[in-house]
Write an enzyme that holds these catalytic residues in place. Structure first.
Site, PDB file in Angstrom:
ATOM      1  N   TRP A   1       0.820  -1.215   0.000  1.00  0.00           N
ATOM      2  CA  TRP A   1       0.000   0.000   0.000  1.00  0.00           C
ATOM      3  C   TRP A   1       0.855   1.267   0.000  1.00  0.00           C
ATOM      4  O   TRP A   1       1.833   1.374   0.738  1.00  0.00           O
ATOM      5  CB  TRP A   1      -0.895   0.039   1.220  1.00  0.00           C
ATOM      6  CG  TRP A   1      -2.023  -0.931   1.380  1.00  0.00           C
ATOM      7  CD1 TRP A   1      -2.816  -1.036   2.492  1.00  0.00           C
ATOM      8  CD2 TRP A   1      -2.530  -1.912   0.462  1.00  0.00           C
ATOM      9  NE1 TRP A   1      -3.761  -2.020   2.322  1.00  0.00           N
ATOM     10  CE2 TRP A   1      -3.609  -2.573   1.085  1.00  0.00           C
ATOM     11  CE3 TRP A   1      -2.174  -2.310  -0.824  1.00  0.00           C
ATOM     12  CZ2 TRP A   1      -4.330  -3.597   0.455  1.00  0.00           C
ATOM     13  CZ3 TRP A   1      -2.877  -3.333  -1.448  1.00  0.00           C
ATOM     14  CH2 TRP A   1      -3.938  -3.951  -0.816  1.00  0.00           C
TER      15      TRP A   1
ATOM     16  N   GLU B   1      -3.705 -11.621  -6.288  1.00  0.00           N
ATOM     17  CA  GLU B   1      -3.985 -12.075  -4.919  1.00  0.00           C
ATOM     18  C   GLU B   1      -4.550 -13.489  -4.968  1.00  0.00           C
ATOM     19  O   GLU B   1      -5.493 -13.752  -5.719  1.00  0.00           O
ATOM     20  CB  GLU B   1      -4.992 -11.167  -4.199  1.00  0.00           C
ATOM     21  CG  GLU B   1      -4.475  -9.816  -3.776  1.00  0.00           C
ATOM     22  CD  GLU B   1      -5.456  -9.105  -2.826  1.00  0.00           C
ATOM     23  OE1 GLU B   1      -6.234  -9.804  -2.137  1.00  0.00           O
ATOM     24  OE2 GLU B   1      -5.445  -7.859  -2.803  1.00  0.00           O
TER      25      GLU B   1
ATOM     26  N   ASN C   1      -7.231  -0.652  -4.798  1.00  0.00           N
ATOM     27  CA  ASN C   1      -7.361  -2.060  -4.452  1.00  0.00           C
ATOM     28  C   ASN C   1      -8.816  -2.495  -4.515  1.00  0.00           C
ATOM     29  O   ASN C   1      -9.660  -1.988  -3.791  1.00  0.00           O
ATOM     30  CB  ASN C   1      -6.825  -2.291  -3.030  1.00  0.00           C
ATOM     31  CG  ASN C   1      -7.114  -3.697  -2.528  1.00  0.00           C
ATOM     32  OD1 ASN C   1      -6.764  -4.678  -3.165  1.00  0.00           O
ATOM     33  ND2 ASN C   1      -7.794  -3.786  -1.379  1.00  0.00           N
ATOM     34  N   GLU C   2      -9.109  -3.412  -5.431  1.00  0.00           N
ATOM     35  CA  GLU C   2     -10.410  -4.066  -5.551  1.00  0.00           C
ATOM     36  C   GLU C   2     -11.592  -3.099  -5.649  1.00  0.00           C
ATOM     37  O   GLU C   2     -12.477  -3.072  -4.794  1.00  0.00           O
ATOM     38  CB  GLU C   2     -10.619  -5.041  -4.383  1.00  0.00           C
ATOM     39  CG  GLU C   2      -9.576  -6.146  -4.355  1.00  0.00           C
ATOM     40  CD  GLU C   2      -9.795  -7.168  -3.243  1.00  0.00           C
ATOM     41  OE1 GLU C   2     -10.551  -6.885  -2.299  1.00  0.00           O
ATOM     42  OE2 GLU C   2      -9.191  -8.256  -3.331  1.00  0.00           O
TER      43      GLU C   2
END
Length: 486
Positions: free
Chosen positions: A88, A321, A203-204
């Site tokens: 991150w 992931e 992220n996602e």
């Protein structure tokens, strides 16, 4: 604004000064990773990798007395042949925030990120840095929307993150701040540092207000164009999990029974997006279904995205992931090793393809150091405590590296079956186990003949060799999920 309080702050100042003094001695990674058709390229040669996630690095490095954990994991990862780490580059509001409020940054935390990059450079690990979170952990979309609400903007839900002008400006300011950051240790601006392999927009991403994928697509197009206007050196990816949307409706049958508001095909066709990503958590997405059903889903998920990346997107693909949770029923280290071996085998198979496929690497979720119990989420892997898992990971690293060298040879499409078998057997001997079968307990192996794929005679396509080949069918699952962070 930096905040200095107490003995920790004194240690922080000492570490900062040492970093400045030693910055010139940090070894360099040469060349930016780029793309050529469906392959990554580094210094003119194919770049295949085995990698890992460690989202926590900046957060932990904020405390100088804990920075050794970042160094330990990067050193252990490098020893296992792992060459890419995803982590991150955001922490919005709350404890140890990088961005304390819109446009206001804590220099102490930024220098923690400086340290992460410098240590990655030291151990020759390239970084994929994510710039925001879909979920509330470390701020994410909810924090951006709350900041806009506090400023008087007309926002009603977290999905306004993708459309509200105030929120979008907040995000753009963060992108610019990170990309133009001058590293106090390496003495390089982030956007000029080849240690960074790629940026990730978020992220996602998910959007409950528009399941077609069009809202997220519009945002991704705008932010990709903006990011590339600042940094043309680095690759860019969105951060998607791989859910299909309305642009090719027939492919939605490959989703785990529901949609999340993204369109894998449409958004990854954006010209500023250099490669596609997928995530895979069948143990969560298909919670309650048995190992066989989850593995069948994993099989279809990897196969469909690999084919689409090669034939439609014509861009590289990364399994960004995946993992096996200790919280899953029937978990054991042997089960985890079996699962990772099966996934790794098929990453390798898709990377090999016919002269090189679209799948270029995988990032296991996730590596941690010893003594990080408060960060554990069930998927954690501590390499020194898990020699069998470490061996599985190391074997994959060597296989991907060897394949990259093989694909870099002239006329690589003519390498023979005997060469591939020899390569696999050589790696097996080095690491003390056969590569042809998973480690530990075999999950539902079918006996008798299994069908071979005509384009993959060395290793049977996907999981067919171990689990049997299944024709695709639609699975159902929970409507949503999210990771639990500390």
């Amino acid at each position: 604004m930096a905040r200095f309080n107490g003995p920790i702050s004194y240690i922080y100042v000492v570490f900062t000064l040492l970093g400045l003094a030693c910055g010139a001695r940090v070894p360099q990674l040469r060349g930016f990773v780029s793309t050529r058709n469906t392959q990554f390229v580094l210094n003119g040669s194919p770049f295949l990798f085995n990698g890992f996630n460690s989202y926590w690095m900046m957060n932990v490095a904020t405390d100088p007395t804990e920075r050794h954990k970042v160094s330990d994991v990067l050193r252990e990862a490098a020893a296992a042949g792992l060459t890419v780490c995803r982590t991150w580059a955001f922490s919005d509001g709350g404890d140890r925030a990088l961005q304390m409020s819109p446009g206001v940054y804590d220099e102490r935390v930024f220098q923690a990120l400086d340290f992460v990059i410098s240590e990655a450079r030291r151990y020759k690990v390239r970084l994929i840095l994510s710039l925001a979170n879909n979920f509330k952990d470390f701020g994410g979309r909810p924090q951006y929307v709350q900041w806009a609400r506090n400023a008087g903007a007309q926002v009603s839900s977290d999905d306004d993150f993708y459309t509200n002008p105030v929120v979008k400006d907040y995000y753009k300011n963060h992108v610019k701040k990170v990309l133009t950051r001058f590293n106090t240790i390496t003495r390089k601006v982030y956007k000029d540092d080849p240690t960074i392999m790629a940026w990730e927009l978020i992220n996602e991403p998910r959007c409950q207000a528009d399941y077609s994928g069009n809202t997220v697509h519009g945002w991704a197009q705008e932010m990709a164009t903006y990011t590339k206007s600042i940094d043309r050196n680095h690759m860019l990816e969105i951060g998607m999990e791989g859910f299909y949307g309305d642009s090719m409706a027939t492919k939605k049958q490959n989703n785990p029974g529901y949609q999340v508001g993204t369109d894998f095909i449409k958004s990854n066709l954006i010209k500023e997006i250099d490669f596609a990503t997928i995530h895979a958590y069948p143990d969560i997405w298909l919670s309650g279904q048995n190992d066989g059903a989850q593995l069948e889903f994993m099989q279809r998920w990897m196969a469909s995205h690999s084919v689409d990346s090669r034939q439609i997107l014509k861009k590289p693909l990364v399994l960004a992931e995946f993992g096996k949770s200790k919280k899953d029923p029937g978990y054991s280290i042997g089960v985890r090793d079996s699962y990772l071996t099966a996934v790794y085998r098929n990453i390798y198979n898709f990377a090999r393809g016919s002269g090189g496929g679209a799948m270029c690497g995988g990032l296991v979720w996730q590596l941690m150091a010893e003594g990080m119990d408060s960060y554990y989420d069930g998927y954690e892997i501590i390499l020194p405590q898990s020699p069998s898992t470490s061996a599985v990971i190391t074997t994959q690293s060597h296989k991907m590296s060897a394949l990259g060298h093989m694909l870099g040879r002239p006329h690589n499409h003519k390498f023979t079956k005997a060469q591939v078998v020899k390569n696999d057997h050589s790696l097996s001997a080095q690491h003390g186990h056969a590569l042809s079968e998973p480690h530990g307990r075999r999950l539902g192996r079918r006996r008798g003949n299994t069908p071979s794929r005509p384009d993959n005679r060395i290793h049977d396509h996907m999981f067919s060799r171990t689990y049997g080949w299944k024709r695709p069918h639609v699975l159902t699952g929970p409507k949503k999920w999210r990771k639990t962070w500390p």
